[in-house]
Structure formats: C-alpha cells, structure tokens
Motif scaffolding. Structure first.
Motif, PDB file in Angstrom:
ATOM      1  N   ARG A  96       0.933  -1.121   0.167  1.00 23.28           N
ATOM      2  CA  ARG A  96       0.138  -0.037  -0.134  1.00 23.28           C
ATOM      3  C   ARG A  96       1.081   1.155   0.032  1.00 23.28           C
ATOM      4  O   ARG A  96       0.623   2.432  -0.576  1.00 23.28           O
ATOM      5  N   HIS A  97       2.059   1.242   0.585  1.00 18.71           N
ATOM      6  CA  HIS A  97       2.708   2.430   0.903  1.00 18.71           C
ATOM      7  C   HIS A  97       3.942   2.494   0.016  1.00 18.71           C
ATOM      8  O   HIS A  97       4.608   3.853   0.259  1.00 18.71           O
ATOM      9  N   LEU A  98       4.551   1.606  -0.550  1.00 21.25           N
ATOM     10  CA  LEU A  98       5.787   1.741  -1.302  1.00 21.25           C
ATOM     11  C   LEU A  98       5.391   1.289  -2.721  1.00 21.25           C
ATOM     12  O   LEU A  98       4.292   0.984  -2.995  1.00 21.25           O
ATOM     13  N   LEU A 100       5.406   0.079  -6.416  1.00 24.23           N
ATOM     14  CA  LEU A 100       5.438  -1.451  -7.027  1.00 24.23           C
ATOM     15  C   LEU A 100       6.650  -2.308  -7.095  1.00 24.23           C
ATOM     16  O   LEU A 100       6.734  -3.368  -6.264  1.00 24.23           O
ATOM     17  N   ARG A 101       7.894  -1.854  -7.664  1.00 28.16           N
ATOM     18  CA  ARG A 101       8.886  -2.692  -7.463  1.00 28.16           C
ATOM     19  C   ARG A 101       9.591  -3.061  -6.447  1.00 28.16           C
ATOM     20  O   ARG A 101       9.781  -4.274  -6.004  1.00 28.16           O
ATOM     21  N   PRO A 102       9.760  -2.182  -5.481  1.00 28.87           N
ATOM     22  CA  PRO A 102      10.358  -2.401  -4.136  1.00 28.87           C
ATOM     23  C   PRO A 102       9.519  -3.191  -3.248  1.00 28.87           C
ATOM     24  O   PRO A 102       9.849  -4.071  -2.502  1.00 28.87           O
ATOM     25  N   ALA A 103       8.029  -2.716  -3.349  1.00 26.11           N
ATOM     26  CA  ALA A 103       7.205  -3.534  -2.508  1.00 26.11           C
ATOM     27  C   ALA A 103       7.054  -5.189  -3.090  1.00 26.11           C
ATOM     28  O   ALA A 103       6.849  -6.159  -2.148  1.00 26.11           O
ATOM     29  N   ALA A 104       7.127  -5.391  -4.311  1.00 30.06           N
ATOM     30  CA  ALA A 104       7.133  -6.589  -4.951  1.00 30.06           C
ATOM     31  C   ALA A 104       8.379  -7.178  -4.407  1.00 30.06           C
ATOM     32  O   ALA A 104       8.420  -8.630  -3.964  1.00 30.06           O
ATOM     33  N   ILE A 105       9.609  -6.813  -4.546  1.00 23.99           N
ATOM     34  CA  ILE A 105      10.792  -7.564  -3.842  1.00 23.99           C
ATOM     35  C   ILE A 105      10.802  -7.765  -2.686  1.00 23.99           C
ATOM     36  O   ILE A 105      10.845  -9.097  -2.222  1.00 23.99           O
ATOM     37  N   ALA A 106      10.313  -6.708  -1.869  1.00 22.05           N
ATOM     38  CA  ALA A 106      10.135  -7.025  -0.318  1.00 22.05           C
ATOM     39  C   ALA A 106       9.147  -8.168   0.030  1.00 22.05           C
ATOM     40  O   ALA A 106       9.496  -9.024   1.092  1.00 22.05           O
ATOM     41  N   SER A 107       7.947  -8.216  -0.643  1.00 19.56           N
ATOM     42  CA  SER A 107       7.149  -9.184  -0.471  1.00 19.56           C
ATOM     43  C   SER A 107       7.361 -10.674  -1.067  1.00 19.56           C
ATOM     44  O   SER A 107       7.360 -11.584  -0.192  1.00 19.56           O
ATOM     45  N   ALA A 108       8.428 -10.820  -2.035  1.00 17.21           N
ATOM     46  CA  ALA A 108       8.699 -12.132  -2.575  1.00 17.21           C
ATOM     47  C   ALA A 108       9.817 -12.282  -1.311  1.00 17.21           C
ATOM     48  O   ALA A 108       9.884 -13.684  -0.949  1.00 17.21           O
ATOM     49  N   ALA A 109      10.895 -11.337  -0.845  1.00 19.27           N
ATOM     50  CA  ALA A 109      11.900 -12.128   0.037  1.00 19.27           C
ATOM     51  C   ALA A 109      10.923 -12.486   1.206  1.00 19.27           C
ATOM     52  O   ALA A 109      11.227 -13.576   2.124  1.00 19.27           O
ATOM     53  N   ALA A 110       9.863 -11.477   1.785  1.00 17.48           N
ATOM     54  CA  ALA A 110       9.114 -12.259   2.936  1.00 17.48           C
ATOM     55  C   ALA A 110       8.289 -13.495   2.747  1.00 17.48           C
ATOM     56  O   ALA A 110       8.206 -14.430   3.582  1.00 17.48           O
ATOM     57  N   LEU A 111       7.851 -13.807   1.371  1.00 17.87           N
ATOM     58  CA  LEU A 111       7.161 -15.084   1.190  1.00 17.87           C
ATOM     59  C   LEU A 111       8.370 -16.360   1.178  1.00 17.87           C
ATOM     60  O   LEU A 111       7.971 -17.297   1.788  1.00 17.87           O
ATOM     61  N   VAL A 112       9.624 -16.156   0.941  1.00 25.10           N
ATOM     62  CA  VAL A 112      10.553 -17.057   0.898  1.00 25.10           C
ATOM     63  C   VAL A 112      10.959 -17.418   2.267  1.00 25.10           C
ATOM     64  O   VAL A 112      10.993 -18.727   2.846  1.00 25.10           O
ATOM     65  N   VAL A 113      11.061 -16.275   3.182  1.00 30.90           N
ATOM     66  CA  VAL A 113      11.239 -16.383   4.622  1.00 30.90           C
ATOM     67  C   VAL A 113      10.056 -17.114   5.426  1.00 30.90           C
ATOM     68  O   VAL A 113      10.290 -18.040   6.009  1.00 30.90           O
ATOM     69  N   LEU A 114       8.940 -16.835   5.015  1.00 27.38           N
ATOM     70  CA  LEU A 114       7.938 -17.616   5.543  1.00 27.38           C
ATOM     71  C   LEU A 114       7.630 -19.108   5.077  1.00 27.38           C
ATOM     72  O   LEU A 114       7.309 -19.886   5.909  1.00 27.38           O
ATOM     73  N   PHE A 138      -0.683  -8.619  -0.829  1.00 22.13           N
ATOM     74  CA  PHE A 138       0.122  -7.668  -1.792  1.00 22.13           C
ATOM     75  C   PHE A 138      -1.143  -7.275  -2.783  1.00 22.13           C
ATOM     76  O   PHE A 138      -1.168  -5.947  -3.070  1.00 22.13           O
ATOM     77  N   ALA A 139      -1.668  -7.957  -3.430  1.00 23.38           N
ATOM     78  CA  ALA A 139      -2.567  -7.514  -4.492  1.00 23.38           C
ATOM     79  C   ALA A 139      -3.602  -6.439  -3.908  1.00 23.38           C
ATOM     80  O   ALA A 139      -3.910  -5.578  -4.580  1.00 23.38           O
ATOM     81  N   LEU A 140      -4.112  -6.725  -2.763  1.00 21.63           N
ATOM     82  CA  LEU A 140      -5.197  -5.846  -2.181  1.00 21.63           C
ATOM     83  C   LEU A 140      -4.360  -4.546  -1.831  1.00 21.63           C
ATOM     84  O   LEU A 140      -4.830  -3.502  -2.374  1.00 21.63           O
ATOM     85  N   GLY A 141      -3.221  -4.517  -1.463  1.00 19.81           N
ATOM     86  CA  GLY A 141      -2.492  -3.215  -1.073  1.00 19.81           C
ATOM     87  C   GLY A 141      -2.199  -2.482  -2.226  1.00 19.81           C
ATOM     88  O   GLY A 141      -2.526  -1.168  -2.381  1.00 19.81           O
ATOM     89  N   VAL A 142      -1.784  -3.136  -3.384  1.00 14.76           N
ATOM     90  CA  VAL A 142      -1.420  -2.602  -4.859  1.00 14.76           C
ATOM     91  C   VAL A 142      -2.622  -1.920  -5.310  1.00 14.76           C
ATOM     92  O   VAL A 142      -2.639  -0.923  -5.735  1.00 14.76           O
ATOM     93  N   THR A 143      -3.926  -2.610  -5.216  1.00 14.13           N
ATOM     94  CA  THR A 143      -5.203  -2.096  -5.763  1.00 14.13           C
ATOM     95  C   THR A 143      -5.520  -0.874  -5.134  1.00 14.13           C
ATOM     96  O   THR A 143      -5.899  -0.033  -5.748  1.00 14.13           O
ATOM     97  N   VAL A 144      -5.476  -0.929  -3.742  1.00 16.65           N
ATOM     98  CA  VAL A 144      -5.752   0.176  -2.780  1.00 16.65           C
ATOM     99  C   VAL A 144      -4.862   1.498  -3.292  1.00 16.65           C
ATOM    100  O   VAL A 144      -5.537   2.510  -3.601  1.00 16.65           O
ATOM    101  N   ARG A 145      -3.668   1.280  -3.437  1.00 19.92           N
ATOM    102  CA  ARG A 145      -2.689   2.429  -3.646  1.00 19.92           C
ATOM    103  C   ARG A 145      -2.998   2.948  -5.047  1.00 19.92           C
ATOM    104  O   ARG A 145      -3.026   4.226  -5.041  1.00 19.92           O
ATOM    105  N   LEU A 146      -2.951   2.123  -5.937  1.00 21.20           N
ATOM    106  CA  LEU A 146      -3.429   2.596  -7.200  1.00 21.20           C
ATOM    107  C   LEU A 146      -4.706   3.245  -7.460  1.00 21.20           C
ATOM    108  O   LEU A 146      -4.929   4.335  -8.115  1.00 21.20           O
ATOM    109  N   SER A 147      -5.691   2.860  -6.678  1.00 25.75           N
ATOM    110  CA  SER A 147      -7.125   3.551  -6.663  1.00 25.75           C
ATOM    111  C   SER A 147      -6.789   5.089  -5.889  1.00 25.75           C
ATOM    112  O   SER A 147      -7.433   5.963  -6.488  1.00 25.75           O
TER     113      SER A 147
END
Length: 364
Positions: A96-98, A100-114, A138-147
C-alpha cells in the motif's frame, strides 16, 4: 489532533487489537491442532503484533520483523493461528505504501522467509496456502494504492481546472472593465482634441469626464482583482459590479455622445450575485461595442424581470455589424458568461438596422 498523530493512534489501536487476538487465540489454536504453546510462542506473537505500530513510517522494517517472527514461529512447530493476521497486515502495508517494484521485491523475500517451515517440515504442499498469505494482501494493497493515486490525480486535475477557470474569469472581468473604460476615454479624448481650439470650455468638460472615467475604471479594476481573494457570497455581492450601477454606466456613455435609454419591465429586485454581475457585464460590453463599432448611434437597454429569469437586451441604431479582429473577446466573453449560468445568448443585426444583443439568465 494532527494527521500524523491520528494515523499513529490508529496503528496503535490496530496493533493492540491484533495483540489481544493473538494472545487470546493462540492457546485455543494449539489445543485444537494438538501443538505445544510455550512462553516463547507468546513472545513471538507480541513482537509481530507490536511491529505494526510503525508500519506506515517503516513498512520494510515492519515486514522484516513480521516475516522473521512468523517464520520462526512456524519453524518451531507452533500452531497456525492469529499471528498470521499480523503478518498479512504487514504485507498489505508494504504494497500500500511503497512503489510497486520495491514492494514486490520485499514481499517476495518475505514469502521465501515464511515458507522456510515447509522445508523444515518436509511438506511441499504447504507452499500454496503459505503463498496465499502474501499474494492476497499484496494484491489488495497494490489495488488500494493505485486507486488512491488515481483519485489524487483526479483531484489535482480538478483543482487545475478550477484554477484555469478562475484565471479565465478574472481575465474576462479585466477585459470588460478595461475595455469599456478605455473606449470611453478614447472617445472623450477625441472630443476634447476636436474642441480644444474651437471651444475650450467644452474641451475642459470632456477632459473632466476622462479623469472621472479613468478613476472609476481603476477603482473597478482594483475591486475585480481583489475578488480573487474573496470567497464569501456577501463579500462578492458588495464588491462586484451589478445592475445597481447601471445608471452610472448609462451616464458615462451619454458623456461620450452615445445616448442610452433604459426600459425596465417587471418588478426590479435583488438578483443572485453571479446573475447580477453577468447581466451588468452584458450591458456594459454591448454598450462598449456600440461605442467602438456603431458610429453615430443611440442605444436602448431593456431589462425584463420575470419569475424564473432575467432578460437583457441591448439594441443600437448604428451600422448593424460588430467586427472584432481575430474573433475578439467581447461577444465570445458575453456568450461564455451566459452559458456558464445555463442561459441563452444571441447577437446579430437588428430588424430595421443596427445591432441587437439578447441574453436570458435563469434564476435559481
């Protein structure tokens, strides 16, 4: 309360709610799944929930703490429970707050850790439900940010549109005030030059009229420019020109050698400020065109006060045509004024010669 403090208070409340849910729901979850719950289990639950307090200011820090704490929690074999809700909020906040690119990289890293617990447990089927805890927020946050960004751009575009319209309105006001004043001054100056050597006493009267007209035009111009900083209806009404000043306008025109007759039908009454100003400007610009283009002519101004509208008609006995190089601004400006209020405007040769301008202005 400032906006920053309000957001911090909301985040504290959210963290507190998830903390209560985590502390209260982890024990029953362990019993239901037949898994052990220890003191360290609650330490991890508290740590992940409290990380949400700074989620808006440091979303990457929040995500790192939430991902590490949740992954440690699952690797140690603690039960699937409310701690995942706090992790979900951390992923949503990052998207929501970052950008798209850094948010996607950070979320992918979080998924690997999880998903580290699926390797420890030897359960590859856990990848799919584990990925859902990242992909969905992640999809919900991106949608809200773009809106939100689209809405902000729409507000900015609307603000620019209002600013452009305001500039055009002020430009039209300045055109009407200066155009009328200079036309009257020009006519009176020509009269003064013509009479200066032959009839000095009459030339002095023309020069006096020039002085008065220029002073009035400057006063009206100052008021018009001051209106840019005014927003209240009562201030606008008290400061702008209106039909109450019609007699002064007619007197100035008569001094330039254009006799003007005013005919009023219906009961004269106060009008809304916008309608009052538009009606006055239509009369003023029409008489200015008479002064500029009609030659030796007389003019008649007819005002009609009807229950649902005000009609304004200006007819002259001049040459019957108004020529404005490049399209001019006079007739166009009058038409735009009237159209902005939902009225009707016509201008053209009058029957029997001369030129006719007619406007109908609806009343609220």
């Amino acid at each position: 309360m400032s906006e920053a403090r309000r957001r911090w208070a909301v985040d504290c409340l959210l963290a507190g709610v998830l903390l209560l849910i985590g502390v209260g729901g982890t024990g029953p979850a362990g019993e239901g799944q037949g898994r052990t719950v220890t003191t360290f289990t609650y330490v991890l639950v508290v740590l992940v929930a409290l990380s949400l307090v700074v989620r808006r200011w440091w979303p990457l820090v929040t995500l790192a703490v939430a991902a590490t704490g949740t992954s440690t929690y699952l690797v140690l074999g603690y039960p699937y429970g409310p701690i995942l809700l706090a992790f979900l909020v951390a992923v949503y906040t990052t998207a929501r707050h970052l950008p798209l690119r850094p948010a996607a990289i950070a979320s992918a890293a979080a998924l690997v850790v999880l998903l580290a617990h699926t390797v420890v447990d030897g359960n590859p089927l856990g990848v799919v439900p584990g990925a859902a805890w990242v992909v969905v927020p992640f999809a919900l946050g991106v949608t809200v940010r773009l809106s939100r960004e689209a809405a902000a751009r729409a507000r900015d575009d609307l603000a620019r549109q209002y600013a452009d319209e305001e500039r055009l309105r002020v430009a039209q006001e300045v055109h009407d005030v200066v155009g009328h004043g200079l036309s009257a001054i020009n006519m009176q100056a020509e009269i003064a030059l013509h009479l200066l050597t032959k009839r000095p006493e009459q030339a002095e009267a023309a020069l006096t009229a020039i002085s008065r007209t220029s002073r009035e035009a400057l006063d009206e111009l100052r008021v018009t420019l001051a209106l840019v900083r005014r927003t209240k209806e009562d201030e606008t009404r008290s400061a702008t020109a209106g039909l109450a000043r019609l007699d002064d306008l007619v007197a100035r025109m008569s001094e330039t050698g254009v006799p003007v007759k005013v005919e009023i039908t219906g009961e004269r009454r106060d009008l809304p400020a916008a309608v009052d100003l538009a009606a006055y400007r239509v009369v003023q610009e029409s008489l200015t065109n008479v002064l500029r283009h009609a030659g030796a002519a007389t003019a008649t101004v007819r005002l009609g006060y009807l229950p649902r509208e005000v009609s304004v008609e200006v007819v002259d006995t001049g040459r019957g045509a108004v020529t404005e190089p490049g399209g001019g601004h006079g007739l166009v400006g009058m038409r735009e004024r009237v159209a902005a209020l939902g009225g009707a405007f016509t201008a053209g040769p009058a029957e029997g010669g001369g030129f006719r301008v007619h406007a109908r202005l609806p009343l609220p």
